[in-house]
Design a protein around this motif. Structure first.
Motif, short mmCIF file in Angstrom:
data_model
loop_
_atom_site.label_atom_id
_atom_site.label_comp_id
_atom_site.label_asym_id
_atom_site.label_seq_id
_atom_site.Cartn_x
_atom_site.Cartn_y
_atom_site.Cartn_z
N SER A 1 0.93 -1.19 -0.13
CA SER A 1 -0.10 0.07 0.04
C SER A 1 1.00 1.35 0.07
O SER A 1 1.87 1.28 0.45
N LYS A 2 0.26 2.47 -0.41
CA LYS A 2 0.75 3.47 -0.50
C LYS A 2 -0.09 4.71 0.17
O LYS A 2 -1.17 4.26 0.41
N ASP B 1 -5.87 0.00 -7.61
CA ASP B 1 -5.75 1.58 -7.79
C ASP B 1 -4.22 1.77 -7.78
O ASP B 1 -3.60 1.60 -6.61
N ASP B 2 -3.80 2.40 -8.67
CA ASP B 2 -2.27 2.81 -8.71
C ASP B 2 -2.03 3.89 -7.65
O ASP B 2 -0.95 3.93 -7.21
N ARG B 3 -3.05 4.98 -7.29
CA ARG B 3 -3.01 5.79 -6.22
C ARG B 3 -2.52 5.00 -4.82
O ARG B 3 -2.00 5.58 -4.13
N SER B 4 -3.17 3.95 -4.40
CA SER B 4 -3.02 3.37 -3.18
C SER B 4 -2.28 2.02 -3.01
O SER B 4 -2.13 1.43 -1.96
N ASP C 1 1.59 -2.43 -6.39
CA ASP C 1 1.09 -3.44 -7.50
C ASP C 1 -0.39 -3.58 -7.36
O ASP C 1 -0.82 -4.57 -6.66
N LYS C 2 -0.87 -3.01 -8.26
CA LYS C 2 -2.61 -3.19 -8.19
C LYS C 2 -2.75 -4.33 -8.58
O LYS C 2 -3.94 -4.95 -8.38
N PRO D 1 2.19 -17.67 -2.53
CA PRO D 1 1.60 -16.87 -1.30
C PRO D 1 1.92 -15.22 -1.65
O PRO D 1 3.45 -14.92 -2.04
N LEU D 2 0.99 -14.06 -1.29
CA LEU D 2 1.29 -12.78 -1.77
C LEU D 2 1.44 -12.26 -0.35
O LEU D 2 1.47 -11.06 -0.54
#
Length: 174
Positions: free
Chosen positions: A16-17, A96-99, A102-103, A154-155
């Protein structure tokens, strides 16, 4: 009946960003509640009066733009409770690229975390960890199918080794 419990999926949301916008929840004239701009994923827990040991977590649809969380989430959970099934409605992040860094993996991370949390807490919810399934509608059906086929990748962190695929799935794709 409303959810008896709401659980945050993470202490620190992976991938996340920081963002300046807030999550939106709107109920339309059609009575459907739609959620958008999710940055802090959660699960709503619906416990039946007479649990049968089976659990299903529900991924609402909405084209990965919104979550149609009422009729493709909470309403379904209540029906499952009537059948003795413990239900979880997943409020997952929308790509969402904003949040997200890697969307392409954000929603799947949340689905993996959901099944991990359900299995880790199976005893307290009277669930057989081998009877945990997933149900998804539209984009949520895609997410449920991805979880069912990509659980070996696993992510998220998995120190207790509770990350594996669902025992069964229901996919409703339009």
């Amino acid at each position: 009946m409303n959810a008896q419990e709401v659980i945050k999926l993470y202490d620190v949301v992976p991938n996340s960003k920081p963002v300046e916008y807030k999550e939106k929840s709107e109920t339309g004239a059609d009575g459907i509640t739609r959620i958008s701009e999710v940055t802090d994923p959660e699960m709503f827990v619906y416990k039946p009066a007479n649990p049968n040991g089976t659990a299903i977590f529900i991924c609402p649809g909405g084209g990965y733009r919104i979550l149609a969380i009422s009729h493709e989430g909470h309403d379904v959970a209540k029906v499952l409770n009537d059948w003795g099934i413990t239900a979880f409605v997943l409020k997952y992040r929308l790509p969402d690229d904003r949040s997200m860094m890697d969307k392409s993996i954000g929603p799947l991370q949340d689905a993996q975390r959901a099944i991990q949390l359900i299995r880790e807490n199976a005893k307290q919810w009277n669930i057989d960890p081998k009877k945990v399934g997933v149900m998804g509608f539209s984009a949520g059906g895609h997410l449920a199918a991805s979880l069912s086929t990509k659980y070996g990748i696993p992510l998220i962190e998995n120190p207790k080794k509770h990350l594996s695929g669902p025992a069964f799935q229901f996919l409703f794709i339009r």
